[in-house]
Scaffold this motif. Sequence first.
Motif, PDB file in Angstrom:
ATOM      1  N   GLU A   1       9.901  -5.143  10.977  1.00 23.98           N
ATOM      2  CA  GLU A   1       8.534  -4.659  10.764  1.00 23.98           C
ATOM      3  C   GLU A   1       7.950  -4.067  12.039  1.00 23.98           C
ATOM      4  O   GLU A   1       7.206  -3.083  11.997  1.00 23.98           O
ATOM      5  N   ASP A   2       8.269  -4.665  13.196  1.00 21.91           N
ATOM      6  CA  ASP A   2       7.712  -4.156  14.452  1.00 21.91           C
ATOM      7  C   ASP A   2       8.189  -2.736  14.740  1.00 21.91           C
ATOM      8  O   ASP A   2       7.413  -1.888  15.206  1.00 21.91           O
ATOM      9  N   LEU A   3       9.487  -2.440  14.446  1.00 27.14           N
ATOM     10  CA  LEU A   3      10.002  -1.094  14.663  1.00 27.14           C
ATOM     11  C   LEU A   3       9.364  -0.106  13.694  1.00 27.14           C
ATOM     12  O   LEU A   3       9.081   1.043  14.046  1.00 27.14           O
ATOM     13  N   ARG A   4       9.134  -0.578  12.492  1.00 27.49           N
ATOM     14  CA  ARG A   4       8.473   0.278  11.489  1.00 27.49           C
ATOM     15  C   ARG A   4       7.083   0.675  11.968  1.00 27.49           C
ATOM     16  O   ARG A   4       6.707   1.848  11.912  1.00 27.49           O
ATOM     17  N   GLU A   5       6.338  -0.289  12.458  1.00 29.22           N
ATOM     18  CA  GLU A   5       4.977  -0.009  12.942  1.00 29.22           C
ATOM     19  C   GLU A   5       5.009   0.937  14.139  1.00 29.22           C
ATOM     20  O   GLU A   5       4.177   1.837  14.259  1.00 29.22           O
ATOM     21  N   GLN A   6       5.987   0.730  15.020  1.00 33.64           N
ATOM     22  CA  GLN A   6       6.070   1.587  16.200  1.00 33.64           C
ATOM     23  C   GLN A   6       6.460   3.014  15.840  1.00 33.64           C
ATOM     24  O   GLN A   6       5.982   3.968  16.460  1.00 33.64           O
ATOM     25  N   ALA A   7       7.310   3.166  14.824  1.00 34.28           N
ATOM     26  CA  ALA A   7       7.691   4.511  14.382  1.00 34.28           C
ATOM     27  C   ALA A   7       6.481   5.248  13.813  1.00 34.28           C
ATOM     28  O   ALA A   7       6.289   6.448  14.065  1.00 34.28           O
ATOM     29  N   VAL A   8       5.672   4.536  13.070  1.00 29.45           N
ATOM     30  CA  VAL A   8       4.460   5.139  12.506  1.00 29.45           C
ATOM     31  C   VAL A   8       3.480   5.508  13.612  1.00 29.45           C
ATOM     32  O   VAL A   8       2.898   6.599  13.634  1.00 29.45           O
ATOM     33  N   GLU A   9       3.318   4.600  14.582  1.00 29.18           N
ATOM     34  CA  GLU A   9       2.381   4.835  15.683  1.00 29.18           C
ATOM     35  C   GLU A   9       2.840   6.001  16.574  1.00 29.18           C
ATOM     36  O   GLU A   9       2.013   6.744  17.110  1.00 29.18           O
ATOM     37  N   ALA A  10       4.143   6.157  16.742  1.00 26.83           N
ATOM     38  CA  ALA A  10       4.667   7.176  17.657  1.00 26.83           C
ATOM     39  C   ALA A  10       4.271   8.582  17.219  1.00 26.83           C
ATOM     40  O   ALA A  10       3.980   9.443  18.041  1.00 26.83           O
TER      41      ALA A  10
END
Length: 942
Positions: free
Chosen positions: A268-277
């Motif tokens: 989930e953390d990588l998913r959130e970071q991909a969206v934020e990027a």
Amino acid sequence: MQQFAIGQRWLSDTETELGLGVVIDVDERSLSILFPKSDETRVYARSNAPLSRIIFNINDEIYDQEGNLWLVESLEERFGVIRYNAIRTLDNGEQERKTLNETRIGAQIQLSKPLDRLLASQVDIKAWYDLRIEALQLQASMQTSRLRGLLGARVGLIPHQLYIAHEVGKRFAPRVLLADEVGLGKTIEAGLIIHQQLKTGRAERILILVPDSLQYQWMIEMRRRFNLNFSLFDLTRTASIKEHDPELNPFLTEQCIIASVDLMIDHEDLREQAVEAGFDLLVVDEAHHLMWSEEEGGNDRYDLVEELAEKTAGVLLLTATPEQLGVESHFARLRLLDPQRFSSLDRFLDEEEQYQHTAKIAEVLMSDEALTEQHLTALEGLLGHRIEDQPEQRYQAIHELLDRHGTGRVLFRNTREAIQGFPGRDCQPAPLVAPADWSVDGKLREQMWPEENQLDGSWMETDPRVAWLMEILRKDLKHKKVLLIARSGPVVEALESALRLHAGVRTAMFHEGMSLLERDQAAAYFAEESYGAQILLCSEIGSEGRNFQFASDLILFDLPANPDVLEQRIGRLDRIGQQNRIQIHVPYLQGTAQERMFRWYNEALNIFSNISPTAQTLQENFIVDLKECLLADLGQKFEDLLEEVNVQREALEAELQAGRDRLLEYNSCRPVIAQEIVQALEDYDDNTTLPMFVKRFMSSTNIDFDEQSNGTVIIKPTDQMQVQGLTLDEEGMTATFYRDQAQIREDAQYLTLEHPFIESMMEMINTQSFGSTNVALLKSNALKQGSVLLEVWFKVDVIAPKALNLPASLPQQLVRVLLSETGQDLSAKIDPMMLRPHLHHLDGNSCRQVVKARRDVIEARYRQALDIAKTVLPELQQQAKSNYGQQWQYEIERLSYLKQFNPSIRQDEIERLQKLQQEGLSLLDSLSISPEAIQVLVVVKP
């Protein structure tokens, strides 16, 4: 004699690498100069010192000895030494003024302006000057070319692929579904779009989401076909980045990223970071796995893509099955592209029903059938005006219907039937008698692929498929290229060793245990016609992403469990460009699970003879019964299963055929436009001057350039290379300028104006002084002997975002001025090509003498040339604004009009075009001229 004074700054004509020197001693006969940069002191005779006085002018930038950058506001001379009144802007925004003696100027000097370099006697050789001019002309032609973004790809000239790439790639923030049938090249279409978006500046940050098994295939495809370096993000890569800097978002460390869908779902953390990027373009392969329903919502994959798509301007979804999983699933994918447009399934179904009527009318228009009064009345209702049954009016009516068609702008689907050009395929079964000890019970894996449990290769002693393989290669396939695919690398290695050592067959291997270079070499060896490998043995993963259309015999040493994987295997040969019917050789052991799997694929799914669009769905629906029948011989039950599935398959395929949207298929490849693009690329391939340009560049800069007899070249750097900053590995590279050769030799890089190596050459010429000055002899009886001519090339500059492509709207990007010594403008009378045969090399020492002797004339004529070039700007500006404005206005008015009929045209797309139009027109008010090259021509008798 030159006037020298202590403190003056001079540059050595013969040792420019020493930097800027300062006079430290002068007497009647000699002078001493210290070169601080290299801590060298030189003593010169005053009468013939090879030195050039360096004096900076108003608005020139200079560095002091502390490395601070100053802008010259004015200058004055005191006792032969220059004092510069200069200004600089501090970090806090305030301005500082200072008077700098030239003794305080930094020793590091890079004269970039052609006139400054010429007057400082930094004269390049004639070959470099000619190369610079040609490079500027090549770049100018590229800026205005409709092929920009399409040239650099290692792809065949296949109309439907190029049409989709051209249509979608030129859009800002495209949001489309690419749904071509298997084997028609969706990955190539996506790659072309990505390449075009990057080259034109419409996108800079791209995220490609794929299943785990396709990550390497996509990475290799992007690199090999499009020279695009994508970073593969897996758990190891992201964890390493976090370990180095826990606060850093991994997805901000690279511009172009490939990641697996499962990585995002499981973390989930990588998913959130991909969206934020934040990305400019999101590409999703295998989009049919994104499931959604109005009652239950989306599955985890769908929710992930939906979240990313909401934050990303451009979205490409790839699937070969747009409607095979149901209309609801098809609507769900369209909903990801435009949730406002596709907000209601019921409304979508109603619209689709209306469009079926439109498609039927369009089908009549596209046929040779005469239009009845009923047809004409229906067309009048659709178009708002009546047409006559004339070819031109029918053609125009088709395009009006296409523009208004429901999903025509967001969905592209080409079918094999519409594209054609596929010779077909035949199955050649090879039933073999199973050994007495062959396992007929136990786990399905052990029955289907027992060899994978015997890594020592002992299985080969009793497996009848090995003897059959040797026999067929020696006899039936002796003079043919053969591709063999098996499930795993160890099986491939064992077979290769046996064929090479015991059967005397020329072999090549291709599997995941090999490096990329080794795979390239194996593919090249297989591609060699006369002395290459007869057979290429591939593992499942090793064969992904490679196409071998020059071969037409495929051996399936084993059968995969998944029909999509089987189709992917066959697709290595069954692709556009294949000239022969494909022969699929399938050995299997009678009375075993292998035979039953063969019969399932052949009799139920019919997958060997044709692409089966329903195969995967049918297998998933009957998987329980299939596994039961594979595990044991159930006799009649298996026969009944084969019959039932075959009946369902035929019914489903008939339903799909009846529901074919030929209007959509036509819109996915408008033949006239597609052929124009193909013709333009063929013309470029036939007429490009790039090979000769590169050859001359290599020769004049001491880069090793070795032409091979097979149409390739080997380019290697040398210790004597005279240029820096080129994208060239220390080991060099094998390359080709020819598209056909590049298609066969995947180990050779395909050199075009969009290849990174060529782009680095152009960038070096743009940013460095390479070839910006020259002095040459002009042999002529028509001009006064001993007089000089001055040729100056200027570039028309406009500072703007790359995505606007403003240079393309300029009627000309280069301005050439040729002046006689007396100031007569000869630009229009004497063309550069007229001059070339009469120009001759002048040695360096003579060049410097000419510059020093005619310095005043050179400076006066240069100022005149600059004034002449500036007078061209107002007209260029007016034409550029007219071209640019009309280009965008046409598209804005077209889309605004069509939006009344086609709701898939987004309002934000029109607003974006309007904003870009205004931004571009505003920036075109700031055209400027910059000098690029200057040449002095000394007239002598022939």
